[in-house]
Design a protein around this motif. Structure first.
Motif: not given
Length: 500
Positions: A86, A89-90, A140, A231, A235, A264, A421-422, A425, A428-429
């Motif tokens: 998390a 990745i961003p 990631a 980030a 995250f 975030v 990437s988004l 992310t 994961q969230v």
């Protein structure tokens, strides 16, 4: 702009603005029906690194005995992996645009191999966690790299099929992890898990680096270190807090969730500011594309239900039906295998008939099957449980594979890395949110019933029923988004001034 070469890489050529879908983003690529070598290599590498995400599940009891740690400490083997994913990745959207394909691949596989070696030789549990952090850093990078490269070198009319191969990896590898570790632990200690993964990772990394050719041209750009800190901290704090919901008292998770959400939000505002100068770490202009934005919502809700059911099923099988970790892993493995193996076929159907014909019935079936799974009792036959779970994973396959291709296909090529990437992310969230939500619902319900005098098995099943019904309600959002999605996306242009 790029064009294909015989060996699987691509070479630069002059850009010619066009609205034609086959040329708009990537120029002429591979013949339809063929998967580029670069994608095959990245899929193989992704399989190796993603297998590791769940492979330590069955090793928890051995580690607890060997290092004298508690259940809560041992769970960090999985939690630290998710937290690192998390946090990292961003950053990959900026990273993948700044370095070449081979450099990104080398960084990912080197990190993964280094982390595997550290964990295999770890003298203490803390060092194992350090190894898992380094492993997760490589993982990631690998998934956004795979998605970005796939969108760049695969012909639009063939993306569904190739995306199906990628989703096969994302589904089968985690599904095999617990079973593989269970079999290895029958032979030797937990260290053998890392020692067997190590040579495979080295071989895949070496062959991939030798055969890969660079895709596109890297663009030098400054990095906002404020964005990096926001980030990573934001995250990681958000996912940590969500993972702690239901396992500790409320003040701690609330503090971390609140802090994570605030960081975030600050990160997002900073990206909007940086977009004016053209140097965002994660370009949020991807959200201006409606099909991509709808796909994000759909994927988030689908993964909330997916991760939640993945957690509850093993708990039910082990705590209520008293199966071993290996046995419970074998019970849920067919669903993951079917989901992955259907990916390429679902992708082909999506290429041929469009996404809506698959996503809408798949989303409806997902809701129905979650309701069916909620009806299991303390004595439901195992064959029926496996059948429902396999059908649920099948329905998810008809949703996830087309939506990945449709959503990313809505973006112009210069936003592929940021879009993937988004998307990574959010997975994961969403997984952390889904897990926390269903665990809290199940725990509160079962605790209430046990306090009223009900035995644990019946209380747990009742709690799981309520959690899965809530998951089915979340699935209704997936159905709504599926109805709003188009069958195919219109062609973005290379000089997309809407985004620049």
């Amino acid at each position: 702009m790029t064009t294909s070469t015989e060996s699987g890489g691509i070479a630069p050529k002059a850009t010619a603005p066009t609205s034609d879908r086959e040329a708009a983003d990537v120029g002429p690529t591979r013949p339809v029906g063929r998967t580029p070598l670069v994608v095959k290599l990245l899929v193989a590498a992704a399989f190796v690194v993603l297998l590791n995400e769940t492979i330590m599940v069955n090793a928890v009891p051995s580690l607890e005995k060997g290092f004298g740690i508690t259940d809560s400490s041992a769970q960090w083997l999985s939690s630290i992996f998710m937290l690192t994913m998390a946090a990292v990745i961003p950053l990959t959207g900026w990273f993948l645009q700044r370095v070449s394909t081979r450099t990104a691949y080398a960084a990912a596989m080197t990190s993964f191999c280094a982390g595997t070696l550290v964990a295999a030789l770890a003298p203490t549990f803390g060092v194992i966690l350090l190894g898992r952090v380094v492993q997760a850093s490589g993982t990631a990078v690998m998934m956004p790299l795979l998605m970005t490269t796939l969108m760049t070198v695969v012909s639009p009319q063939d993306r569904g099929r190739v995306m199906g191969n990628a989703t096969l990896v994302m589904s089968v590898a985690p599904a095999l992890g617990p079973t593989v570790s269970g079999l290895i632990l029958q032979l030797h200690s937990w260290r053998l898990i890392f020692l067997l993964i190590m040579p495979i990772a080295l071989l895949v990394g070496f062959l991939g680096f030798r055969l890969l050719e660079n895709v596109g041209e890297p663009k030098a750009s400054p990095v906002s270190w404020i964005s990096v800190v926001l980030a990573a901290a934001g995250f990681a704090s958000l996912v940590y807090g969500l993972n702690k919901v239901g396992s500790v008292s409320w003040p701690e998770p609330t503090i971390f969730i609140g802090a994570g959400a605030t960081l975030v939000a600050a990160f997002a505002l900073n990206q909007v500011r940086l977009q004016r100068s053209g140097t965002p770490l994660l370009d949020l202009r991807t959200l201006r594309h409606p099909t991509y934005a709808k796909s994000l919502v759909l994927v988030a809700c689908a993964f909330m239900g997916f991760f939640g059911s993945m957690l509850l099923m093993p708990l039910y099988l082990q705590h209520v039906r008293h199966l071993s970790a290996l046995q419970s892993g074998l019970m849920v493995m067919p669903g993951g295998l079917v989901m992955g193996l259907l990916g390429p076929q679902v992708g082909k159907l999506s290429d041929r008939f469009g996404a809506r014909r698959l996503v809408i019935p798949g989303a409806v079936a997902m809701v129905v099957l979650l309701v069916a799974l909620a009806q299991i009792t303390t004595s439901t036959p195992y064959w029926l449980i496996v059948t429902i779970h396999v059908l649920l994973m099948t329905s998810l396959s008809t949703v996830i594979t087309p939506v990945f291709s449709l959503g990313l296909g809505d973006l112009p090529s210069h936003l592929y890395s940021h879009g993937s990437s988004l998307l990574g992310t959010l997975q994961q969230v969403a997984g952390a949110i889904g897990t926390a939500l269903l665990v809290v619902i199940e725990t509160n319900r079962s605790r209430h019933l046990m306090m009223a005098g009900h035995p644990f098995p019946e209380a747990f099943v009742s709690g799981m029923e309520r959690a899965l019904l809530v998951s089915a309600c979340v699935g209704l959002v997936v159905v709504a988004m599926a109805v709003l999605l188009p069958s195919r996306v219109s062609s973005p242009t290379t000089d997309d001034t809407h985004d620049r």
